[in-house]
Design a protein around this motif. Structure first.
Motif, PDB file in Angstrom:
ATOM      1  N   ARG A 138       0.713  -1.346   0.056  1.00 47.10           N
ATOM      2  CA  ARG A 138       0.054  -0.031   0.021  1.00 47.10           C
ATOM      3  C   ARG A 138       1.005   0.920  -0.098  1.00 47.10           C
ATOM      4  NH1 ARG A 138      -4.022   0.343   4.876  1.00 47.10           N
ATOM      5  NH2 ARG A 138      -1.648   0.302   5.924  1.00 47.10           N
ATOM      6  N   HIS A 161       9.565  -3.438   8.146  1.00 49.63           N
ATOM      7  CA  HIS A 161       8.419  -3.673   7.286  1.00 49.63           C
ATOM      8  C   HIS A 161       8.549  -4.898   6.545  1.00 49.63           C
ATOM      9  CE1 HIS A 161       5.209  -2.679   4.502  1.00 49.63           C
ATOM     10  NE2 HIS A 161       4.746  -1.990   5.640  1.00 49.63           N
ATOM     11  N   LEU A 198      10.398  -6.431  17.883  1.00 47.76           N
ATOM     12  CA  LEU A 198       9.562  -5.079  17.888  1.00 47.76           C
ATOM     13  C   LEU A 198      10.683  -4.003  18.524  1.00 47.76           C
ATOM     14  CD1 LEU A 198       6.607  -4.471  17.772  1.00 47.76           C
ATOM     15  CD2 LEU A 198       6.591  -4.206  20.071  1.00 47.76           C
ATOM     16  N   GLN A 257       1.395  -1.607  23.272  1.00 46.84           N
ATOM     17  CA  GLN A 257       2.047  -2.857  22.571  1.00 46.84           C
ATOM     18  C   GLN A 257       2.140  -3.901  23.817  1.00 46.84           C
ATOM     19  OE1 GLN A 257       4.915  -1.790  19.852  1.00 46.84           O
ATOM     20  NE2 GLN A 257       3.487  -1.806  18.223  1.00 46.84           N
ATOM     21  N   SER A 309       0.488 -13.161   0.867  1.00 46.94           N
ATOM     22  CA  SER A 309      -0.208 -12.054   0.572  1.00 46.94           C
ATOM     23  C   SER A 309       0.635 -11.019   0.300  1.00 46.94           C
ATOM     24  CB  SER A 309      -1.478 -11.845   1.141  1.00 46.94           C
ATOM     25  OG  SER A 309      -2.288 -10.589   0.883  1.00 46.94           O
ATOM     26  N   ALA A 310       0.276  -9.885  -0.560  1.00 50.01           N
ATOM     27  CA  ALA A 310       0.707  -8.813  -0.735  1.00 50.01           C
ATOM     28  C   ALA A 310      -0.092  -7.593   0.085  1.00 50.01           C
ATOM     29  CB  ALA A 310       1.056  -8.181  -2.268  1.00 50.01           C
ATOM     30  N   ARG A 311      -1.243  -7.862   0.315  1.00 49.58           N
ATOM     31  CA  ARG A 311      -2.505  -7.132   0.970  1.00 49.58           C
ATOM     32  C   ARG A 311      -2.245  -7.609   2.484  1.00 49.58           C
ATOM     33  NH1 ARG A 311      -6.354  -3.862  -1.662  1.00 49.58           N
ATOM     34  NH2 ARG A 311      -5.743  -3.804  -3.948  1.00 49.58           N
ATOM     35  N   LEU A 369      -1.033  -7.042   4.969  1.00 49.95           N
ATOM     36  CA  LEU A 369       0.416  -7.305   5.742  1.00 49.95           C
ATOM     37  C   LEU A 369       1.123  -6.188   5.472  1.00 49.95           C
ATOM     38  CD1 LEU A 369       1.163 -10.353   6.405  1.00 49.95           C
ATOM     39  CD2 LEU A 369       2.585 -10.427   4.436  1.00 49.95           C
ATOM     40  N   GLY A 370       1.479  -5.599   6.738  1.00 57.39           N
ATOM     41  CA  GLY A 370       2.435  -4.492   6.473  1.00 57.39           C
ATOM     42  C   GLY A 370       3.629  -4.548   7.478  1.00 57.39           C
ATOM     43  N   CYS A 371       3.637  -3.536   8.431  1.00 52.15           N
ATOM     44  CA  CYS A 371       4.793  -3.473   9.341  1.00 52.15           C
ATOM     45  C   CYS A 371       5.197  -4.723  10.290  1.00 52.15           C
ATOM     46  CB  CYS A 371       4.627  -2.169  10.074  1.00 52.15           C
ATOM     47  SG  CYS A 371       3.398  -2.338  11.290  1.00 52.15           S
ATOM     48  N   LEU A 372       4.212  -5.522  10.383  1.00 55.88           N
ATOM     49  CA  LEU A 372       4.345  -6.520  11.452  1.00 55.88           C
ATOM     50  C   LEU A 372       4.453  -5.926  12.838  1.00 55.88           C
ATOM     51  CD1 LEU A 372       6.088  -8.954   9.143  1.00 55.88           C
ATOM     52  CD2 LEU A 372       3.649  -8.867   9.585  1.00 55.88           C
ATOM     53  N   GLY A 373       4.488  -4.727  13.119  1.00 54.65           N
ATOM     54  CA  GLY A 373       4.613  -4.112  14.204  1.00 54.65           C
ATOM     55  C   GLY A 373       3.431  -3.493  15.043  1.00 54.65           C
ATOM     56  N   GLY A 374       2.425  -3.223  14.590  1.00 54.84           N
ATOM     57  CA  GLY A 374       1.217  -2.757  15.041  1.00 54.84           C
ATOM     58  C   GLY A 374       1.261  -1.185  14.913  1.00 54.84           C
ATOM     59  N   CYS A 375       1.850  -0.734  13.650  1.00 60.95           N
ATOM     60  CA  CYS A 375       2.091   0.500  13.565  1.00 60.95           C
ATOM     61  C   CYS A 375       1.359   1.129  12.262  1.00 60.95           C
ATOM     62  CB  CYS A 375       3.338   1.163  13.031  1.00 60.95           C
ATOM     63  SG  CYS A 375       4.810   0.827  14.446  1.00 60.95           S
ATOM     64  N   CYS A 376       1.055   0.064  11.295  1.00 68.63           N
ATOM     65  CA  CYS A 376       0.475   0.484   9.811  1.00 68.63           C
ATOM     66  C   CYS A 376      -1.124   0.341   9.679  1.00 68.63           C
ATOM     67  CB  CYS A 376       1.299  -0.045   8.923  1.00 68.63           C
ATOM     68  SG  CYS A 376       0.910  -1.816   8.427  1.00 68.63           S
ATOM     69  N   GLY A 377      -1.723  -0.504  10.595  1.00 67.08           N
ATOM     70  CA  GLY A 377      -3.072  -0.820  10.353  1.00 67.08           C
ATOM     71  C   GLY A 377      -3.562  -1.679   9.227  1.00 67.08           C
ATOM     72  N   THR A 378      -2.559  -2.113   8.496  1.00 68.86           N
ATOM     73  CA  THR A 378      -3.092  -2.999   7.311  1.00 68.86           C
ATOM     74  C   THR A 378      -3.689  -4.276   7.711  1.00 68.86           C
ATOM     75  OG1 THR A 378      -0.861  -2.172   6.388  1.00 68.86           O
ATOM     76  CG2 THR A 378      -2.049  -3.867   5.038  1.00 68.86           C
ATOM     77  N   LEU A 424      -5.582  -5.946  15.698  1.00 70.57           N
ATOM     78  CA  LEU A 424      -4.502  -6.159  14.503  1.00 70.57           C
ATOM     79  C   LEU A 424      -3.996  -7.497  14.410  1.00 70.57           C
ATOM     80  CD1 LEU A 424      -2.843  -2.466  14.860  1.00 70.57           C
ATOM     81  CD2 LEU A 424      -4.658  -3.120  13.406  1.00 70.57           C
TER      82      LEU A 424
END
Lengths: 551, 192
Positions: free
Chosen positions: A128, A298, A338, A419, B35-37, B39-48, B65
């Protein structure tokens, strides 16, 4: 899922030494910083970068002979994903002045400047728009805006942090643009932390001689990305292609960069984009998991831009140096890797060993701090073991409450507080367990002060580029890097596109000749790149996989 | 991996066994899912990776999340993906009356019933409903404060029966707020 009894009993050691440590901190006393000789000793013996067996020499390309992390070297020497004889370059799908590959902070800043300068802009991004390491940057952005500061001090700090290996002209551009970059962000609507009278709140980061770190709570990067993304979406001149990474750069008959081959991840179509100038802003390599380290990065941080540019003959620098952030979470297991922002230490939290004792000055530069933590957990044998078998040290966040007042952790480190709260740990009452984690690609493509590379029409900005941070980046200089060099590259690309004529014949000959080099070097292991998405499937699944579609 | 170190989870109706110390997203990757959707930061920051999940001993569906929710035996979940919540297009430099512009850009904002579903939906513990009413009354300082930790996952918009778009209202209010303040230094082009 709070701390198990064996860790709770170790926390008592931390609590026991806390009153005296807080007392000393109040008096302005800190654990003595290492001398330069001691720093060198810790780095050489304990920093992962110094492990010779984790690197190998490149056998092809413009950096032939350079020793790089094996994971990266393998990828730089990978084969193209394209069938070079099948790709039709005469059918152009998109014609644009400026093509930007990668839509994180640097790419988006570049897009805003390029469109402002009158260029038509196409942005291609793998995931995105805004899904990038930028949103994960927590602590802040440096910039000499405070009364007692000057770009001159900022320059010396950045050079010192990089062990004086940085490219001086890039650092000069970085620090001189910094106050203007921060003002630019502010005008776009970024809400920095301020005092009631409107002055910016600034703090120390590791290796800074003045308080220079501007933050938005502990979500500085997320706030910057939210605003840049919002602004880009409001500019009709920017065309955004999401889920569409680039597979190769395209050159033209003059040897200039003239576009790229993109892949629509959803339909698996190839798009040919013809552009007068191309900006690479694809970010870093965290998801290569150098030496098996967990990473803070990321999902998309797979060094795609490096791979494409290396095939085109761009030289890289400082890629042998990877930044390990000293404080990555190791407990609970779900939080492993993290990022725990350096701001925690900026607010005064100490790093402590198993006995609850300090063993380093908390704000040593990142590489030195990482080396010291690894030493404490290995040679010194004073690490704290987690139930999952990891080893780390304490980061004493509760002392922030004692130093700055009740509620500071919740206010200043709200995202982090959440977190851990999810796992029953209140970081304003209990310390966190940390160990170095793979964080940042210090080096990258060699660029000039406006992001230009050795190929006319090809620019690079952000983590994919190298030199500005030398061998080690200081906290808050990467958010600054993406804004400063993103903007510069955007302006320069738009100017270049105005002057340069439209490319005529598009070509992948540079990829062909790179493939020939690979063959001559005897590399035919079938590995392809760019990686695009990291593969986390376990080995037993991978071994049985078949391709169900024509690539 | 030993059987006792695993749990059973249900993703989109199918059962998998995964390691017990994982998160929903970590577990998915472990199954070989790609998936390319979502799935994002894997750290709770991006909301994807907004997710809907249900625990075996509960009768309601929770939201969160996927990269931050620990797996547990019997958990059932699916990913929301990108909830339909289009962003309005505006040019901040031409907005003279930010309060009026809010209603022009987000005409649905007055439709809030105060049901509070958005508040329970938010993985970041934001009082979304109060934030929306602060926006209605032009108190952008409070909106900015409420939404400081917003990751724009869109779970609030999904919960809203009146079709509000809180994530974009918040983004608008925060940006308008900063613009209303005098800049600290004069505008210049980058040096060099």
């Amino acid at each position: 899922m709070s701390y198990p009894p064996e860790l709770k009993s170790l926390i008592r050691f931390v609590e026991k030494t806390r009153p005296q440590r807080v007392e000393r901190a109040r008096r302005g006393e800190s654990y003595p910083a290492l001398t330069l000789a001691e720093r060198q000793d810790r780095l050489t013996r304990f920093h992962p970068d110094y492990r010779a067996e984790a690197k190998r020499a490149l056998s092809v390309g413009s950096n032939k002979g350079d020793r790089l992390p094996i994971e990266l070297a393998d990828l730089l020497e990978s084969h193209s994903r394209l069938d070079l004889d099948e790709v039709r370059l005469d059918r152009v799908d998109v014609d644009t002045d400026v093509l930007i590959i990668g839509a994180g902070g640097a790419g988006t800043a570049a897009a805003l400047e390029a469109v402002q300068a009158g260029a038509s802009v196409t942005v291609a991004t793998k995931l995105r728009h805004g899904d990038a390491n930028t949103v994960m940057a927590e602590g802040g952005i440096q910039g000499a805006t405070a009364e007692a500061d000057s770009p001159c001090y900022h320059y010396i700090d950045a050079m010192g942090g990089g062990h004086f290996s940085n490219a001086p002209d890039l650092v000069e551009a970085l620090v001189k643009d910094a106050p203007v970059a921060i003002e630019w962000l502010e005008r776009l609507g970024v809400l920095f932390d301020k005092y009631p009278d409107g002055r910016m709140k600034v703090r120390h980061g590791g290796g800074t001689s003045r308080k220079r770190l501007h933050s938005c709570g502990d979500m500085t990067g997320a706030e910057i990305m939210r605003v840049l993304r919002d602004e880009a979406r409001n500019r009709p001149g920017i065309r955004m292609l999401e889920f569409t990474p680039a597979l190769e750069l395209l050159l033209d008959e003059r040897g200039q960069c003239a576009g790229a081959v993109l892949l629509n991840l959803e339909t698996r179509e190839l798009y040919i984009v013809r552009a007068k100038a191309v900006i690479l802003s694809t970010g870093g390599l965290g998801r290569l998991h150098i030496q098996g380290f967990p990473c803070t990065n990321h999902y998309g941080a797979t060094a795609d831009g490096l791979v494409m540019a290396y095939r085109a003959g761009i030289k890289t620098c400082f890629l042998d140096s990877t930044q390990f952030h000293p404080t990555g979470a190791i407990y609970p297991e779900q939080n492993a890797g993290l990022l725990i922002t350096e701001k925690v230490r900026g607010l005064g939290a100490h790093l402590l060993n198993r006995s609850g004792e300090e063993f380093l000055f908390a704000l040593e530069p990142r590489d030195v701090a990482s080396a010291c933590i690894i030493r404490e957990c290995s040679e010194q044998g004073l690490g704290v073991a987690t139930p999952a078998g990891r080893s780390g040290v304490w980061l004493d966040s509760p002392m922030i409450e004692l130093l700055h007042g009740e509620g500071t952790v919740r206010r200043e480190l709200g995202a982090k507080y959440l977190q851990f709260q999810r796992f029953g740990i209140d970081i304003s009452r209990e310390p966190m367990l940390v160990y170095p984690t793979l964080h940042y690609q210090n080096g990258g493509l060699v660029i000039g002060v406006n992001g230009e590379t050795s190929i006319p029409g090809l620019l690079a900005a952000g983590e994919v580029s190298g030199g500005v941070h030398g061998k080690n980046r200081l906290m808050g200089n990467s958010l600054l890097d993406i804004v400063v060099f993103g903007r510069r590259a955007g302006l320069a690309a738009a100017a270049y596109a105005r002057e340069a004529g439209a490319p005529k014949a598009l070509s992948l000959d540079h990829v062909r000749s790179f493939e020939r080099e690979l063959t001559e070097a005897g590399i035919s292991d079938g590995k392809v790149g760019p990686m695009l998405l990291p593969n986390y499937a376990p080995e037993h699944i991978r071994a049985r996989r078949v391709a169900m579609h024509v690539p | 991996m030993a059987f006792q170190d695993q749990v059973s989870i249900q993703f989109m109706g199918k059962t998998y066994r995964v390691s017990k110390d994982s998160t929903l997203m970590g577990a998915l990757l472990e199954t070989g899912w790609e998936s390319a959707r979502e799935l994002g930061c894997l750290g709770g920051c991006c909301g994807t990776c907004a997710a809907l999940y249900r625990l075996p001993d509960e009768t309601h569906v929770r939201t969160g999340l996927a990269c931050r929710i620990p797996v547990r035996e019997g958990i059932s979940f699916s990913l929301v993906g990108c909830y339909p919540c289009p962003e309005p297009v505006y040019d901040l430099t031409t907005i003279d009356d930010p309060k009026q512009a809010l209603f022009d850009l987000f005409p649905e904002i007055t439709g809030c019933h105060k049901c509070g579903l958005c508040v329970t939906a938010c993985p970041q513990d934001i009082d979304v409903m109060r934030g929306m009413w602060c926006a209605v009354f032009g108190d952008y300082v409070s909106v900015a404060d409420h939404f400081k930790h917003c990751v724009q996952c869109g779970l609030c918009a999904r919960a809203c029966r009146a079709g509000l778009r809180p994530i974009w209202v918040a983004a608008y209010a925060r940006r308008v707020l900063e613009r209303g303040q005098e800049p600290l230094v004069g505008g210049q082009e980058p040096s060099g």
